[in-house]
Design an enzyme around this catalytic site. Structure first.
Site, PDB file in Angstrom:
ATOM      1  N   PRO A 108      -6.770   5.009   0.134  1.00  0.00           N
ATOM      2  CA  PRO A 108      -6.000   4.382   1.217  1.00  0.00           C
ATOM      3  C   PRO A 108      -4.862   3.482   0.768  1.00  0.00           C
ATOM      4  O   PRO A 108      -4.110   2.990   1.612  1.00  0.00           O
ATOM      5  CB  PRO A 108      -7.067   3.586   1.973  1.00  0.00           C
ATOM      6  CG  PRO A 108      -8.132   3.309   0.969  1.00  0.00           C
ATOM      7  CD  PRO A 108      -8.144   4.494   0.054  1.00  0.00           C
TER       8      PRO A 108
ATOM      9  N   TYR B 103       6.462   5.174   1.038  1.00  0.00           N
ATOM     10  CA  TYR B 103       5.572   4.420   1.924  1.00  0.00           C
ATOM     11  C   TYR B 103       5.939   4.660   3.395  1.00  0.00           C
ATOM     12  O   TYR B 103       5.044   4.847   4.234  1.00  0.00           O
ATOM     13  CB  TYR B 103       5.666   2.928   1.596  1.00  0.00           C
ATOM     14  CG  TYR B 103       4.538   2.104   2.190  1.00  0.00           C
ATOM     15  CD1 TYR B 103       3.422   1.790   1.427  1.00  0.00           C
ATOM     16  CD2 TYR B 103       4.591   1.643   3.506  1.00  0.00           C
ATOM     17  CE1 TYR B 103       2.376   1.038   1.960  1.00  0.00           C
ATOM     18  CE2 TYR B 103       3.560   0.890   4.051  1.00  0.00           C
ATOM     19  CZ  TYR B 103       2.458   0.592   3.281  1.00  0.00           C
ATOM     20  OH  TYR B 103       1.408  -0.154   3.812  1.00  0.00           O
TER      21      TYR B 103
ATOM     22  N   LYS C  13      -1.599   6.835   3.591  1.00  0.00           N
ATOM     23  CA  LYS C  13      -1.155   8.203   3.856  1.00  0.00           C
ATOM     24  C   LYS C  13      -2.165   9.063   4.610  1.00  0.00           C
ATOM     25  O   LYS C  13      -1.800  10.129   5.115  1.00  0.00           O
ATOM     26  CB  LYS C  13      -0.801   8.899   2.533  1.00  0.00           C
ATOM     27  CG  LYS C  13       0.490   8.388   1.929  1.00  0.00           C
ATOM     28  CD  LYS C  13       1.688   8.877   2.716  1.00  0.00           C
ATOM     29  CE  LYS C  13       2.941   8.080   2.440  1.00  0.00           C
ATOM     30  NZ  LYS C  13       3.061   6.866   3.241  1.00  0.00           N
TER      31      LYS C  13
ATOM     32  N   HIS D 188       6.763  -3.303  11.224  1.00  0.00           N
ATOM     33  CA  HIS D 188       6.856  -3.947   9.918  1.00  0.00           C
ATOM     34  C   HIS D 188       8.040  -3.377   9.148  1.00  0.00           C
ATOM     35  O   HIS D 188       8.160  -2.168   8.965  1.00  0.00           O
ATOM     36  CB  HIS D 188       5.563  -3.745   9.117  1.00  0.00           C
ATOM     37  CG  HIS D 188       4.497  -4.727   9.494  1.00  0.00           C
ATOM     38  ND1 HIS D 188       3.397  -4.968   8.702  1.00  0.00           N
ATOM     39  CD2 HIS D 188       4.372  -5.539  10.568  1.00  0.00           C
ATOM     40  CE1 HIS D 188       2.630  -5.885   9.286  1.00  0.00           C
ATOM     41  NE2 HIS D 188       3.206  -6.233  10.416  1.00  0.00           N
TER      42      HIS D 188
ATOM     43  N   TYR E 162      -0.019  -6.664  -0.676  1.00  0.00           N
ATOM     44  CA  TYR E 162      -0.743  -5.910  -1.693  1.00  0.00           C
ATOM     45  C   TYR E 162      -0.809  -6.789  -2.935  1.00  0.00           C
ATOM     46  O   TYR E 162       0.228  -7.058  -3.563  1.00  0.00           O
ATOM     47  CB  TYR E 162      -0.011  -4.609  -2.021  1.00  0.00           C
ATOM     48  CG  TYR E 162      -0.142  -3.534  -0.973  1.00  0.00           C
ATOM     49  CD1 TYR E 162      -0.944  -2.421  -1.191  1.00  0.00           C
ATOM     50  CD2 TYR E 162       0.536  -3.626   0.241  1.00  0.00           C
ATOM     51  CE1 TYR E 162      -1.062  -1.419  -0.241  1.00  0.00           C
ATOM     52  CE2 TYR E 162       0.427  -2.628   1.204  1.00  0.00           C
ATOM     53  CZ  TYR E 162      -0.377  -1.535   0.955  1.00  0.00           C
ATOM     54  OH  TYR E 162      -0.500  -0.544   1.896  1.00  0.00           O
TER      55      TYR E 162
END
Length: 392
Positions: free
Chosen positions: A294, A386, A298, A72, A201
């Site tokens: 979550p 991220y 991480k 991704h 998200y």
């Protein structure tokens, strides 16, 4: 029994540590209270940071991930009926892999057994003793119910938040930091192809939603729900209807695919850190030392980073007689832990609807989301955290 490093817990951290130690010529024994089938079926994280994916490849464990996982190059932030893509390679030169923790565990177990490694399933650690001496030991119940003792040079507890490792540290040397969030995630696995190429998200006035995937035919999705939620209160139809509402775009250009739901679970949201992560010859790694919500992806990655540090410290100890890496382990690991704690807290606060939030708070959330969408440095900060900071 006798070994060099006793590892409690056959999750990805404990197994990866055992594998790395084997590559360095250091023997270990892994104790796991559950059976192998449970370990290989336990559903957990699915996002692998760039650096952790590289470490899996370098240690000979990346082939199936690269063949069956998903690379991704970004995520989508969706709010106010609009979507904005965060382009990881453009902003950082890095990417992430979508590769389920269950698959990492399967590969690690198979590799350790093929290499002659010792994993004792259904062997529950009951006591950690003598960690201030040169000969610590772990007492454990064998699968037959008998008590046995594993003597070693070092003990590494990778046995999670509720394991025996953290509680074996003397109370007088430990400090803990804790935050419990007033909401949870209702997570589902569904037999339906993913409706997107990358993770979504979504911030919605009714709560957060996340669209992820496990394979080309299996989707993994989450809904923000009250902390005390029971999955029985959520029918399949209600789940799909709520997900569709939270992911909806104003122009109607995107549609959520639906299918049979095969698993439902509730994930509590918590931030937690134990300091130090080492006492004597006992080391903590992963959830035994720290928990993150979550949202920032991480948890798995921090655990893997912990044991990568430990493996190098133990290699230096036995190859060069140098204990500097082990002595610095807690301080070094905690620098990354606190960076990840902050990022996970920030992502959680940014994307979720707090039941105690005021209209002012909600406007602040939207303002920052708009800032990320419009400002390259702000987007780059999100992308850097991220995908995983190389050094902290």
């Amino acid at each position: 029994m006798r070994t060099t490093v006793a590892i409690i817990g056959a999750g990805p951290a404990g197994l990866f540590l055992s594998h790395l130690l084997h590559l360095h010529g250091v023997d270990s024994v892994v104790l796991e209270r559950r059976d192998r089938d449970y370990c290989e079926r336990r559903q957990r994280a699915g996002v692998v940071e760039h650096g952790v994916a590289e470490a899996l490849r370098e240690s000979g464990l990346g082939r199936r991930m690269d063949r069956e996982g998903f690379r991704h190059d970004g995520i989508e932030l969706r709010f106010d009926g609009r979507g904005h893509r965060i382009d990881f390679p453009d902003l950082t030169g890095r990417h992430v892999m979508i590769w389920a923790q269950t698959e990492i565990v399967k590969d690690l177990i198979a590799r350790r057994l093929a290499d002659g490694g010792q994993i004792l399933f259904e062997a529950e650690a009951t006591a950690v003793e003598g960690v201030e001496s040169e000969r610590p030991r772990v007492r454990f119940a064998s699968p037959e119910g008998d008590e046995d003792v594993l003597e070693c040079d070092y003990v590494v507890a990778c046995d999670g938040f509720h394991g025996i490792g953290r509680t074996s540290l003397p109370e007088e040397v430990v400090s803990t930091y804790d935050k419990v969030y007033p909401f949870a995630w209702l997570g589902i696995l569904a037999d339906v192809p993913p409706s997107c190429d990358e993770l979504i998200y979504a911030r919605h006035e009714r709560g957060f939603a996340l669209h992820s995937m496990r394979s080309e035919t299996v989707s993994r999705l989450y809904l923000q729900v009250p902390a005390e939620t029971d999955t029985a209160a959520w029918s399949d139809d209600r789940i799909w209807s709520e997900l569709a509402a939270r992911f909806e775009l104003a122009d109607g250009a995107w549609k959520l695919g639906t299918g049979p739901i095969t698993d439902k679970s509730i994930t509590p949201m918590r931030s937690f850190v134990t300091e130090p992560m080492r006492h004597g010859r006992l080391f903590l790694a992963g959830d035994a030392a720290h928990i993150v919500p979550p949202t920032g992806a991480k948890g798995l990655n921090l655990a893997m980073r912990d044991v990568m540090l430990l493996a190098e410290g133990l290699r230096r100890r036995y190859a060069e007689g140098d204990t500097a890496g082990l002595d610095a382990y807690s301080d070094t690991a905690l620098r990354r832990v606190w960076r990840a704690e902050h990022f996970s807290y920030w992502m959680t606060s940014l994307m979720h609807t707090d039941p105690a939030a005021t209209p002012f708070d909600n406007r602040m959330q939207r303002s920052y989301l708009e800032h990320i969408a419009a400002c390259r440095p702000a987007a780059a900060q999100l992308a850097e955290n991220y995908t995983g900071l190389p050094e902290v």
